[in-house]
Scaffold this motif. Structure first.
Motif, PDB file in Angstrom:
ATOM      1  N   HIS A 171       6.818   4.723   3.466  1.00 37.42           N
ATOM      2  CA  HIS A 171       7.203   3.805   4.536  1.00 37.42           C
ATOM      3  C   HIS A 171       6.293   2.580   4.547  1.00 37.42           C
ATOM      4  CE1 HIS A 171      10.431   5.751   6.756  1.00 37.42           C
ATOM      5  NE2 HIS A 171       9.857   6.897   6.488  1.00 37.42           N
ATOM      6  N   ASN A 221       7.316   0.210   2.132  1.00 42.29           N
ATOM      7  CA  ASN A 221       8.691  -0.211   2.394  1.00 42.29           C
ATOM      8  C   ASN A 221       9.668   0.347   1.342  1.00 42.29           C
ATOM      9  OD1 ASN A 221      10.488  -1.456   4.127  1.00 42.29           O
ATOM     10  ND2 ASN A 221      10.526  -3.349   2.951  1.00 42.29           N
ATOM     11  N   HIS A 222       9.397   1.559   0.878  1.00 44.20           N
ATOM     12  CA  HIS A 222      10.306   2.224  -0.077  1.00 44.20           C
ATOM     13  C   HIS A 222      11.398   2.994   0.624  1.00 44.20           C
ATOM     14  CE1 HIS A 222       7.217   2.263  -3.622  1.00 44.20           C
ATOM     15  NE2 HIS A 222       7.644   1.068  -3.307  1.00 44.20           N
ATOM     16  N   ARG A 273      -0.479  -3.049  -4.341  1.00 41.71           N
ATOM     17  CA  ARG A 273       0.363  -1.994  -3.762  1.00 41.71           C
ATOM     18  C   ARG A 273       0.026  -0.640  -4.370  1.00 41.71           C
ATOM     19  NH1 ARG A 273       5.280  -3.483  -1.252  1.00 41.71           N
ATOM     20  NH2 ARG A 273       6.287  -1.653  -2.114  1.00 41.71           N
TER      21      ARG A 273
END
Length: 86
Positions: A80, A83-84, A61
């Motif tokens: 995004h 997925n934050h 990541r």
């Protein structure tokens, strides 16, 4: 995500017991077993024939975020993707 990436999970029929990434051998359960998968990856990940040691899946990541930033992807887009953001 690209149109193709979005279309793949959308093509799976929607039922209450269908998972896009089911458990191996049990399509009615979600994927699990990250530790076993990580061990299998450890045996395959190497740089110039030398095994890469002390790495985690989270490193992927961070590497993705770093490389997207180098390619001038906007920070809010990176957030995004990771997925934050809701």
């Amino acid at each position: 995500l690209s149109t193709l990436a979005v279309s793949v999970p959308q093509s799976v029929p929607k039922t209450n017991d269908t998972f896009v990434f089911p458990a191996r051998g049990n399509e009615r359960s979600h994927f699990s077993g990250y530790a076993e998968g990580k061990k299998a990856l450890d045996g395959k990940v190497n740089i110039d024939g030398v095994a890469l040691e002390n790495w985690t899946l989270h490193d992927l990541r961070r590497t993705l975020a770093t490389n997207l930033g180098r390619r001038q992807v906007l920070p809010h887009v990176i957030e995004h993707i990771l997925n934050h953001k809701a």
